[in-house]
Design an enzyme around this catalytic site. Structure first.
Site, mmCIF file in Angstrom:
data_model
loop_
_atom_site.group_PDB
_atom_site.id
_atom_site.type_symbol
_atom_site.label_atom_id
_atom_site.label_comp_id
_atom_site.label_asym_id
_atom_site.label_seq_id
_atom_site.Cartn_x
_atom_site.Cartn_y
_atom_site.Cartn_z
ATOM 1 N N GLY A 23 32.703 -58.833 -28.128
ATOM 2 C CA GLY A 23 33.066 -57.495 -28.203
ATOM 3 C C GLY A 23 31.763 -56.841 -28.335
ATOM 4 N N THR A 138 28.703 -56.625 -34.206
ATOM 5 C CA THR A 138 29.961 -56.520 -34.249
ATOM 6 C C THR A 138 30.267 -55.367 -35.020
ATOM 7 O OG1 THR A 138 32.003 -57.369 -35.053
ATOM 8 C CG2 THR A 138 30.145 -58.159 -35.954
HETATM 9 O O1 F6P Z 1 35.275 -58.474 -32.778
HETATM 10 C C1 F6P Z 1 35.302 -56.868 -32.420
HETATM 11 C C2 F6P Z 1 36.496 -56.307 -32.048
HETATM 12 O O2 F6P Z 1 36.741 -55.145 -31.518
HETATM 13 C C3 F6P Z 1 37.783 -56.662 -33.010
HETATM 14 O O3 F6P Z 1 37.712 -55.634 -34.044
HETATM 15 C C4 F6P Z 1 38.902 -56.546 -32.112
HETATM 16 O O4 F6P Z 1 40.012 -57.079 -32.788
HETATM 17 C C5 F6P Z 1 38.683 -57.281 -30.666
HETATM 18 O O5 F6P Z 1 36.968 -57.445 -31.167
HETATM 19 C C6 F6P Z 1 39.062 -56.789 -29.633
HETATM 20 O O6 F6P Z 1 38.500 -57.591 -28.597
HETATM 21 P P1 F6P Z 1 39.072 -57.489 -27.170
HETATM 22 O O7 F6P Z 1 38.220 -56.125 -26.692
HETATM 23 O O8 F6P Z 1 38.446 -58.387 -26.351
HETATM 24 O O9 F6P Z 1 40.359 -57.071 -26.922
#
Ligand code: F6P
Length: 334
Positions: A23, A138
């Site tokens: 992410g 993150t």
């Molecule tokens: O790890 C960062 C994060 O934003 C988490 O808080 C969240 O659960 C996840 O990524 C969402 O991921 P994606 O954007 O791949 O759905």
């Protein structure tokens, strides 16, 4: 400002690669800029890899110069793009990635990402011997060994800005809102946002949610005259539709809370000053650690100092929510 380690140069590198993975988080650009400018200062060429480990496996990279990283310190997201790469979970693909780097004469890899990405980085180093330095990027701030991560402060402020607005309308209409913030496996963001927003309750994945208790707390604050409106911050958790389910269950107790899912707005936007300084320092120091002979480490922050954390520790230990912080959060919204 951080206490910075003083490191002696014991190694030389002619070229290294850098990528952002998982992410995205506000401040990743500042970290790339920090690493590139610091590397150029030491006459090291930095290859910017597109789309994280996926781009690495496709040999999608090019050298970055000083102007490649101009005018990005203030930009959210990551100009190198990011991706989650399940393919990198195999030994074969990590060997292929090593091959690609070696063919180009690239001697080390800098990985900016969350714990999944840094686990991949550790396995890559262990299996191929190519030096790796990780940087914690993150919004979740859930990485063992560091009290701060690139993007957490910005995401917290973005969520707060939204909740302050929701509070106005909740107050005017005497409504309760369940506001969902990100955090699949951890409640760091939810806890900090909840405390800073003066939330009436904070629900996190680290503690099982008891609907009867939540309802009872709402009834109690209503009786005491404090609770005609309120904000309950919920960490998204790993069960689908968690917050809507909580809302439905609360309806059975006579409450009709509104649900607001903040979602990906928390990941975007201009990085805060705090995140820019953190990311710039960690990016620059990643190069110093490499030159000092370190590898298989993450550069993190502990007690106000920039420290090295073995990547192996990130796999072995989990960062727990500080029980004292949760206690304070509970006391504040009694
Ligand atoms: O790890 C960062 C994060 O934003 C988490 O808080 C969240 O659960 C996840 O990524 C969402 O991921 P994606 O954007 O791949 O759905």
């Amino acid at each position: 400002m951080y206490n910075l380690p003083s490191l002696d140069v014991v190694k030389t590198f002619s070229s290294v690669a850098i990528l952002t993975s998982g992410g995205d988080a506000p401040g990743m650009n500042a970290a790339i800029r920090g690493a590139v400018r610091s590397a150029l200062h030491h006459n090291i060429t930095v290859y910017g890899v597109q789309r994280g480990f996926s781009g690495l496996l496709q040999d999608d990279m090019e050298p970055l110069n000083s102007s490649s990283v101009s005018n990005i310190v203030q930009r959210g997201g990551t100009f190198l793009k990011s991706a989650r790469c399940p393919e990198f979970h195999t030994t074969e693909s990590r060997a292929l990635a090593a091959n690609i780097l070696q063919r180009r004469g690239i001697e080390a890899l800098i990985v900016i990402g969350g714990d999944g990405s840094l686990t991949g980085a550790h396995l890559f180093e262990e299996e191929t011997g190519i030096p790796v330095i990780g940087l914690p990027g993150t919004i979740d701030n859930d990485i063992f060994g560091t009290e701060d991560t690139i993007g957490f402060d910005t995401a917290m402020n973005t969520a707060l800005d939204a909740i302050d607005r929701i509070r106005d309308t909740a107050d005017s209409h005497e409504r309760h809102f369940l506001v969902e913030v990100m955090g699949r496996n951890s409640g760091f963001l939810a806890t900090h946002v909840g405390i800073a927003a003066g939330a009436e309750m904070i629900l996190v994945p680290e503690h099982a949610i008891n609907i009867e208790e939540v309802a009872l707390q709402l009834v109690t604050s209503h009786r005491s005259g404090m609770g005609s409106s309120g904000i309950i911050v919920v960490a998204e958790g790993n069960k689908p539709d968690l917050t809507h389910n909580i809302a439905q269950q609360l309806q059975q107790h006579g409450f009709t809370p509104h649900v607001s899912i903040l979602g990906h707005i928390q990941r975007g936007g201009t990085p805060s000053g705090h995140d820019r300084v953190l990311a710039s320092c960690l990016g620059a120091i990643a190069i110093d650690f490499l030159l000092a002979g370190y590898s298989d480490i993450m550069v993190g922050v502990s007690d106000g100092a920039v420290v090295d954390v073995p990547l192996d520790d990130l796999i072995r230990y989990r960062k727990g929510l500080d029980p004292e912080l949760l206690k304070i959060a509970l006391q504040l919204h009694k």
